[in-house]
Design an enzyme around this catalytic site. Structure first.
Site, PDB file in Angstrom:
ATOM      1  N   LYS A 167      17.999 -24.179  -3.787  1.00 53.88           N
ATOM      2  CA  LYS A 167      18.704 -25.191  -2.988  1.00 53.88           C
ATOM      3  C   LYS A 167      18.486 -24.955  -1.485  1.00 53.88           C
ATOM      4  O   LYS A 167      18.153 -25.869  -0.737  1.00 53.88           O
ATOM      5  CB  LYS A 167      20.196 -25.141  -3.344  1.00 53.88           C
ATOM      6  N   LEU A 185      33.321 -26.259  -4.792  1.00 54.52           N
ATOM      7  CA  LEU A 185      34.165 -25.801  -3.688  1.00 54.52           C
ATOM      8  C   LEU A 185      33.362 -25.694  -2.389  1.00 54.52           C
ATOM      9  O   LEU A 185      32.133 -25.669  -2.414  1.00 54.52           O
ATOM     10  CB  LEU A 185      34.766 -24.440  -4.062  1.00 54.52           C
TER      11      LEU A 185
END
Ligand code: NAD
Length: 294
Positions: free
Chosen positions: A170, A66
């Site tokens: 990340k 998402l």
């Protein structure tokens, strides 16, 4: 018996990822707010569902891909927790803020579910090709269960530690990437003004201490180094808007733990300027044109 995966968020990335699950023998129950995304998933062999709750009911695991933390939190707390069967595993592959990732994982744990945050490195081509790298946060046990599912969508699956650590890895990686790209771009711009041919400077720096991935795998100068988006008018690749999103997440996370990230802050400001010039959709190596004064 093959596992059934509920896949929520079948956009640019999720569409290819779900197709790779199907290719690897998983059954997929798909839900997205977009009809187009759902039609593509159905064509690839997924079962089209009318709601997130319908997709999740009866699934062994839930994968979400998402846009941002608010979508992830509302999908899990609003639909997934209530509809999932006991023992279902949750994998959020979206790039979101560390704090939301930890909050959602805590809420899942409190309801007796196991969950990992598993953001990816690699863009749309890697999602389609099944060559993503997953950085995974969560318990050893949750990681062990998540691994075969993630392996069907990627070439590398790395455990980064407890809840939220996948997101931490990340944004740390992408902050470093943003900063090295800015540094590489400003250096090529300066080298040109000093009279150095870009290919000659590449030949020297790519085997010297200034070398980085931004230079030797993704050179921002057209015609120099291996094929990259700079050779294609800065189309495709990793969009300025997505780099800006990741840099915002990085500086927000840095502030939350009192980390000094001056290079990250500068990279964020510069990518904001580039986005403000209407370039959010082009590849992030386009930074070189702004720093050349074009
Ligand atoms: P996208 O906008 O193409 O896809 C997101 C999808 O989620 C859309 O199809 C949207 O309709 C759907 N969606 C939104 N809210 C929803 C809801 N409540 N219920 C169901 N579906 C909903 O985005 P993308 O490029 O596929 O990126 C997805 C995630 O991957 C982001 O977090 C992004 O930062 C990350 N990411 C993207 C790239 C890239 O190159 N595109 C690379 C690495 C990571």
């Amino acid at each position: 018996m093959s596992q059934t995966i509920a896949f929520i968020g079948l956009g640019n990335m999720g569409g290819g990822m779900a197709a790779n699950l199907l290719k690897n023998g998983f059954a997929v129950r798909a839900f997205d707010l977009s009809d187009d995304a759902l039609a593509k998933a159905e064509q690839a062999g997924a079962v089209r569902c009318a709601s997130a709750a319908e997709a999740v009911s009866g699934a062994d695991a839930v994968v979400t891909m998402l846009p941002a933390g608010k979508h992830v939190e509302s999908v899990y707390t609003g639909d997934v927790f209530g509809a999932a069967r006991a023992g279902a595993l949750f994998l959020d592959c979206s790039t979101i803020d560390v704090a939301t990732a930890r909050r959602v994982e805590d809420a899942a744990t409190a309801r007796g579910f196991e969950m990992v945050d598993a953001p990816v490195s690699g863009g749309i081509a890697a999602a389609n090709g099944g060559t993503l790298t997953f950085m995974v946060g969560g318990s050893e046990q949750a990681f062990g269960r998540a691994r075969p599912i993630l392996s069907a969508m990627g070439k590398a699956v790395i455990h980064a530690g407890g809840a939220g650590n996948g997101q931490a890895a990340k944004i740390c990686n992408n902050m470093l990437l943003g900063a090295t790209m800015v540094a590489t771009c400003e250096t090529f711009a300066m080298a040109g003004k000093l009279g150095l041919d870009p290919q000659t400077f590449y030949d020297i720096s790519s085997v010297s201490s200034g070398q980085s991935w931004s230079m030797t795998s993704y050179c921002p100068v057209p015609g120099v180094g291996p094929q990259s988006p700079s050779d294609n008018g800065y189309q495709g690749g990793f969009a300025v808007g997505l780099m800006l999103k990741d840099l915002k997440l990085a500086v927000e996370a840095a502030a939350s733990v009192g980390a000094s990230v001056p290079m990250g802050n500068v990279a964020e400001s510069l990518y904001q300027l580039l986005a403000n010039r209407g370039e959010a959709g082009r590849d992030f190596s386009l930074m070189i044109e702004m720093l050349e004064g074009k």
